[in-house]
Design a protein around this motif. Structure first.
Motif, mmCIF file in Angstrom:
data_model
loop_
_atom_site.group_PDB
_atom_site.id
_atom_site.type_symbol
_atom_site.label_atom_id
_atom_site.label_comp_id
_atom_site.label_asym_id
_atom_site.label_seq_id
_atom_site.Cartn_x
_atom_site.Cartn_y
_atom_site.Cartn_z
ATOM 1 N N MET A 1 0.825 -1.193 0.000
ATOM 2 C CA MET A 1 0.000 0.000 0.000
ATOM 3 C C MET A 1 0.868 1.254 0.000
ATOM 4 O O MET A 1 0.626 2.152 -0.772
ATOM 5 N N LEU A 2 1.823 1.315 0.893
ATOM 6 C CA LEU A 2 2.627 2.521 1.017
ATOM 7 C C LEU A 2 3.681 2.642 -0.064
ATOM 8 O O LEU A 2 4.328 3.677 -0.172
ATOM 9 N N ALA A 3 3.873 1.610 -0.868
ATOM 10 C CA ALA A 3 4.852 1.698 -1.953
ATOM 11 C C ALA A 3 4.447 2.761 -2.965
ATOM 12 O O ALA A 3 5.297 3.306 -3.655
ATOM 13 N N GLY A 4 3.174 3.064 -3.062
ATOM 14 C CA GLY A 4 2.693 4.093 -3.978
ATOM 15 C C GLY A 4 2.776 5.490 -3.406
ATOM 16 O O GLY A 4 2.437 6.454 -4.079
ATOM 17 N N GLY A 5 3.197 5.629 -2.158
ATOM 18 C CA GLY A 5 3.314 6.941 -1.532
ATOM 19 C C GLY A 5 2.306 7.121 -0.408
ATOM 20 O O GLY A 5 1.233 6.524 -0.409
ATOM 21 N N THR A 6 2.677 7.944 0.537
ATOM 22 C CA THR A 6 1.835 8.182 1.713
ATOM 23 C C THR A 6 0.547 8.905 1.344
ATOM 24 O O THR A 6 -0.525 8.567 1.853
ATOM 25 N N VAL A 7 0.643 9.873 0.456
ATOM 26 C CA VAL A 7 -0.551 10.640 0.090
ATOM 27 C C VAL A 7 -1.570 9.735 -0.597
ATOM 28 O O VAL A 7 -2.767 9.785 -0.278
ATOM 29 N N ARG A 8 -1.095 8.888 -1.517
ATOM 30 C CA ARG A 8 -2.012 7.968 -2.190
ATOM 31 C C ARG A 8 -2.630 6.997 -1.191
ATOM 32 O O ARG A 8 -3.822 6.697 -1.268
ATOM 33 N N ALA A 9 -1.831 6.495 -0.250
ATOM 34 C CA ALA A 9 -2.353 5.557 0.751
ATOM 35 C C ALA A 9 -3.430 6.219 1.607
ATOM 36 O O ALA A 9 -4.446 5.591 1.920
ATOM 37 N N LEU A 10 -3.235 7.468 1.966
ATOM 38 C CA LEU A 10 -4.246 8.181 2.754
ATOM 39 C C LEU A 10 -5.520 8.415 1.935
ATOM 40 O O LEU A 10 -6.636 8.280 2.457
ATOM 41 N N LYS A 11 -5.358 8.742 0.655
ATOM 42 C CA LYS A 11 -6.531 8.927 -0.207
ATOM 43 C C LYS A 11 -7.301 7.617 -0.372
ATOM 44 O O LYS A 11 -8.537 7.606 -0.314
ATOM 45 N N VAL A 12 -6.572 6.526 -0.586
ATOM 46 C CA VAL A 12 -7.216 5.217 -0.737
ATOM 47 C C VAL A 12 -7.962 4.856 0.541
ATOM 48 O O VAL A 12 -9.114 4.416 0.508
ATOM 49 N N PHE B 1 -10.791 -5.111 3.522
ATOM 50 C CA PHE B 1 -11.283 -5.610 2.235
ATOM 51 C C PHE B 1 -11.044 -4.580 1.129
ATOM 52 O O PHE B 1 -10.789 -4.941 -0.022
ATOM 53 N N GLY B 2 -11.131 -3.318 1.472
ATOM 54 C CA GLY B 2 -10.833 -2.273 0.495
ATOM 55 C C GLY B 2 -9.389 -2.314 0.050
ATOM 56 O O GLY B 2 -9.080 -2.161 -1.140
ATOM 57 N N TYR B 3 -8.473 -2.517 0.995
ATOM 58 C CA TYR B 3 -7.059 -2.656 0.634
ATOM 59 C C TYR B 3 -6.862 -3.863 -0.277
ATOM 60 O O TYR B 3 -6.085 -3.811 -1.227
ATOM 61 N N LEU B 4 -7.557 -4.943 0.020
ATOM 62 C CA LEU B 4 -7.471 -6.145 -0.807
ATOM 63 C C LEU B 4 -7.952 -5.844 -2.231
ATOM 64 O O LEU B 4 -7.278 -6.176 -3.215
ATOM 65 N N GLY B 5 -9.095 -5.205 -2.356
ATOM 66 C CA GLY B 5 -9.605 -4.844 -3.674
ATOM 67 C C GLY B 5 -8.688 -3.885 -4.407
ATOM 68 O O GLY B 5 -8.474 -3.999 -5.613
#
Length: 128
Positions: free
Chosen positions: A1-12, A42-46
């Motif tokens: 998840m965090l490999a894409g960046g902290t901002v993206r992870a927070l948005k997701v 489950f959202g992280y999984l999707g």
């Protein structure tokens, strides 16, 4: 998840939590109480599974395959079954993760314009 960046992870995380929460609020039975963060899981999984389909990189495919192998059995909790399990949160969390992967995908940089090999300053005319 965090490999894409902290901002993206927070948005997701925010989008998945919103989808999961609204989904539970809309279709759960009237007198039910839903507690927990399983909708976000489950959202992280999707998100991870859909991200591998969208980005088509070996890294995202490897992560999705590992996550899929480790958590394949939890897909049974997306459909109604167990009385004390909020399948609504799981389902809408999964959908929120897929939507987040579509919305927050990496944009590929545009390739540089083609140039004439004899003069590097003049672009080539478009090929028809």
């Amino acid at each position: 998840m965090l490999a894409g960046g902290t901002v993206r992870a927070l948005k997701v995380t925010a989008l998945v939590a919103l989808f999961s929460g609204v989904g539970v609020w809309l279709i759960s039975p009237r007198n039910s109480i839903t507690v927990g963060a399983s909708g976000v899981i489950f959202g992280y999984l999707g998100y991870l599974l859909m991200r591998s389909v969208i980005e088509r990189t070996w890294w995202s495919f490897a992560v999705a395959a590992l996550v899929g192998l480790l958590y394949w059995s939890v897909f049974a909790n997306v459909v109604p079954g167990a009385e004390l399990v909020s399948w609504q949160g799981h389902l809408f969390g999964l959908v929120g993760g897929v939507v987040a992967a579509l919305l927050f995908r990496s944009r590929q940089p545009k390739p540089p314009p083609l140039t004439d090999p004899t003069t590097s300053t003049l672009p080539l005319p478009p090929v028809v």
